[in-house]
Write an enzyme that holds these catalytic residues in place. Structure first.
Site, short mmCIF file in Angstrom:
data_model
loop_
_atom_site.label_atom_id
_atom_site.label_comp_id
_atom_site.label_asym_id
_atom_site.label_seq_id
_atom_site.Cartn_x
_atom_site.Cartn_y
_atom_site.Cartn_z
N ARG A 83 0.82 -1.22 0.00
CA ARG A 83 0.00 0.00 0.00
C ARG A 83 0.84 1.26 0.00
NH1 ARG A 83 -4.43 0.33 4.55
NH2 ARG A 83 -3.00 -0.87 5.85
N HIS A 176 -8.65 -8.90 7.80
CA HIS A 176 -7.50 -8.01 8.01
C HIS A 176 -7.82 -6.67 7.35
CE1 HIS A 176 -3.50 -6.81 8.82
NE2 HIS A 176 -3.04 -6.92 7.59
#
Ligand code: APR
Length: 309
Positions: A83, A176
């Site tokens: 990310r 998650h």
């Protein structure tokens, strides 16, 4: 010690995981695989040259293929993109699904008996890709997320109470992502319910910070995401398997009716031993926790439905 552990992806998470595996001497051979030419070879050699200083005999090698990884006992999959600020884990889905698919095909071909630990995000969906593509039974495909989320929660709790991290027992369940479910009702400090030691408002803040624990680090790093704690989490799972510890750890596991759900990976308490997933523990949840777990499952099913593999 097992014979061979392969780590796929020689980036931040993968290279750090390989180093931890070697330093703990979990395997005689540690194979680091990546598509970028030279990187796994260079990192593998560098790690092997650390052995005479750190004193381990695990032989680390890096490669761009899977021949060297043949017949691995455990494969840790960290390949994929990470990310950047402003991205959710779900934003990584299409790219990482293609990567995890390609990796899983090679793993199934070269290490048909391996236990697979997936770390690539979005975690719960990538576990599904790995399970579908390898065709491995659920005992041999697990995802690392709960150990990490729980570690973040425990670290924040230890800091808030000024006590040792060793004495904090806790579980974070669910997917998650932002919908993860830290179980306050099962959080203790050496057996003392945490609710006796911290105000509810302080606990709520810690739960919130845990949910955003990954994003907090991305916002600092800017060019990537966390890797010290994620690699530690994956290696803790591998260690429990290698030494047949029968540890109870929160892991992403394929549900077949547990918690009233089937056909998805979700973070639940798992017993890990030499056979991989040996049991899913079904613990009693408060009504609020049960609702939160259901919502978390929906948040996993939604991107799963958009997946084409
Ligand atoms: N096969 C092998 N390796 C691959 C492949 C592939 N098909 N595609 C990409 N890679 C490698 C990249 O070359 C890179 O070295 O995966 C590595 C990823 O490393 P980083 O970019 O440093 O990412 P990292 O921080 O390690 O995160 C990896 O784990 O925690 C998750 O969200 C994170 O999905 C991300 C993954």
């Amino acid at each position: 010690m097992v014979n061979k552990i392969t780590v796929v992806g020689a980036g931040n998470v993968g290279a750090t995981a390989a180093q931890r595996v070697a330093e703990k001497e979990l395997a005689r051979q540690v194979v680091l695989v990546d598509i970028v030419e030279g990187v796994p070879q260079g990192k593998g050699l560098d790690q092997w040259q650390s052995a005479p200083i750190e004193l381990y005999d695990s032989r680390v090698i890096g490669t761009n293929g899977y021949d060297e990884s043949e017949n691995s006992d455990i494969v840790i999959i960290t390949a994929g993109i990470a990310r950047k600020p402003g991205m959710s884990r779900d934003d990584l889905m299409n790219t990482n699904a293609g990567i995890v698919k390609a990796v899983s095909e090679q793993v199934a071909r070269t290490s048909p008996n391996a236990i697979v630990i997936v770390v690539s995000n979005p975690l719960d969906v990538m576990c599904y890709v790995a399970k579908q593509v390898t065709g491995f039974p659920r005992e041999r495909v697990l995802g690392m997320a709960g150990v990490l989320d729980t570690a973040r929660y425990r670290a924040f709790l230890a800091e808030a109470m000024d006590v040792s991290v060793r004495d904090i027992q806790a579980m974070v369940l669910g997917g998650h992502g932002d919908t993860m479910v830290p179980l306050i009702s099962y959080t203790t400090v050496s057996g003392i319910p945490v609710t006796q030691l911290l105000e509810r408002s302080a606990l709520d803040k810690i739960v919130d910070r845990t949910r955003n624990g990954g994003a907090e680090i991305v916002s600092y790093l800017k060019t990537g995401s966390a890797y010290y704690a994620p690699s530690a989490g994956a290696v803790q799972m591998a260690e429990a398997i290698v030494f047949d510890h029968k540890r109870i750890l929160p892991c992403a596991a394929w549900l077949e009716g547990e918690y009233g759900m089937s056909g998805l990976f979700l973070g639940v308490p798992c017993k890990l031993g030499r056979n991989g997933l040996e049991k899913i523990l079904e613990v009693e949840l408060t009504p609020a926790e049960r609702v939160a777990l259901g919502k978390s499952a929906e948040a996993v099913r939604e991107p799963m439905g958009k997946l084409s593999i």
